[in-house]
Motif scaffolding. Structure first.
Motif, mmCIF file in Angstrom:
data_model
loop_
_atom_site.group_PDB
_atom_site.id
_atom_site.type_symbol
_atom_site.label_atom_id
_atom_site.label_comp_id
_atom_site.label_asym_id
_atom_site.label_seq_id
_atom_site.Cartn_x
_atom_site.Cartn_y
_atom_site.Cartn_z
ATOM 1 N N PRO A 33 0.820 -1.224 0.000
ATOM 2 C CA PRO A 33 0.000 0.000 0.000
ATOM 3 C C PRO A 33 0.855 1.277 0.000
ATOM 4 O O PRO A 33 0.515 2.247 -0.683
ATOM 5 C CB PRO A 33 -0.820 -0.114 1.287
ATOM 6 N N LEU A 34 1.956 1.267 0.717
ATOM 7 C CA LEU A 34 2.852 2.424 0.727
ATOM 8 C C LEU A 34 3.510 2.605 -0.634
ATOM 9 O O LEU A 34 3.607 3.723 -1.147
ATOM 10 C CB LEU A 34 3.912 2.278 1.817
ATOM 11 N N LEU A 41 1.772 9.376 -5.956
ATOM 12 C CA LEU A 41 2.310 10.714 -5.703
ATOM 13 C C LEU A 41 3.316 11.103 -6.774
ATOM 14 O O LEU A 41 3.301 12.228 -7.281
ATOM 15 C CB LEU A 41 2.957 10.773 -4.313
ATOM 16 N N LEU A 42 4.173 10.184 -7.138
ATOM 17 C CA LEU A 42 5.154 10.454 -8.185
ATOM 18 C C LEU A 42 4.471 10.753 -9.519
ATOM 19 O O LEU A 42 4.898 11.649 -10.255
ATOM 20 C CB LEU A 42 6.109 9.268 -8.326
ATOM 21 N N ARG A 65 -0.237 13.205 -1.252
ATOM 22 C CA ARG A 65 0.671 13.277 -0.094
ATOM 23 C C ARG A 65 0.012 12.704 1.153
ATOM 24 O O ARG A 65 0.658 12.011 1.941
ATOM 25 C CB ARG A 65 1.084 14.729 0.152
ATOM 26 N N ARG A 66 -1.283 12.998 1.335
ATOM 27 C CA ARG A 66 -1.989 12.450 2.504
ATOM 28 C C ARG A 66 -2.078 10.936 2.437
ATOM 29 O O ARG A 66 -1.968 10.258 3.459
ATOM 30 C CB ARG A 66 -3.389 13.059 2.607
ATOM 31 N N ARG A 67 -2.267 10.382 1.231
ATOM 32 C CA ARG A 67 -2.298 8.919 1.093
ATOM 33 C C ARG A 67 -0.958 8.299 1.464
ATOM 34 O O ARG A 67 -0.916 7.246 2.109
ATOM 35 C CB ARG A 67 -2.670 8.535 -0.335
ATOM 36 N N ALA A 70 -0.661 8.467 5.252
ATOM 37 C CA ALA A 70 -1.553 7.489 5.885
ATOM 38 C C ALA A 70 -0.994 6.072 5.744
ATOM 39 O O ALA A 70 -1.037 5.281 6.689
ATOM 40 C CB ALA A 70 -2.942 7.578 5.278
ATOM 41 N N ALA A 71 -0.442 5.760 4.568
ATOM 42 C CA ALA A 71 0.139 4.430 4.363
ATOM 43 C C ALA A 71 1.375 4.239 5.241
ATOM 44 O O ALA A 71 1.577 3.154 5.806
ATOM 45 C CB ALA A 71 0.493 4.231 2.892
#
Length: 87
Positions: A33-34, A41-42, A65-67, A70-71
């Motif tokens: 997930p990360l 994001l990239l 960025r928030r995802r 969170a990951a």
């Protein structure tokens, strides 16, 4: 001219030639997930390289960025069991 090559084939595989172990695959699966959030994001950052940033683009960037955060938080809060260590 004298040949200096190996006389017999190698019986065991070199360390770098083997595939990932089950534990390594589990670690990759836990981090997936990360990894996916960082790739997203990239993608947003690459899309914004050659154009002015609009309000919608700023939202996409903040969301991505928030995802990632969170990951990272979810991965850091996980408890991992190391076989053979502890009780």
């Amino acid at each position: 001219m004298k040949h200096i090559g190996a006389l017999r084939a190698v019986v065991t595989a070199y360390e770098h030639d083997r595939g990932p172990t089950a534990a390594e695959l589990d670690a990759i699966g836990a981090e997936m997930p990360l990894i996916e959030a960082e790739v997203a994001l990239l993608d947003v950052q690459i899309a914004l390289l050659d154009r002015p940033v609009s309000e919608l683009d700023e939202r996409r960037l903040r969301r991505a960025r928030r995802r990632v955060l969170a990951a990272r938080r979810q991965l850091a809060n996980r408890t991992f069991v190391v076989p053979g260590v502890g009780a």
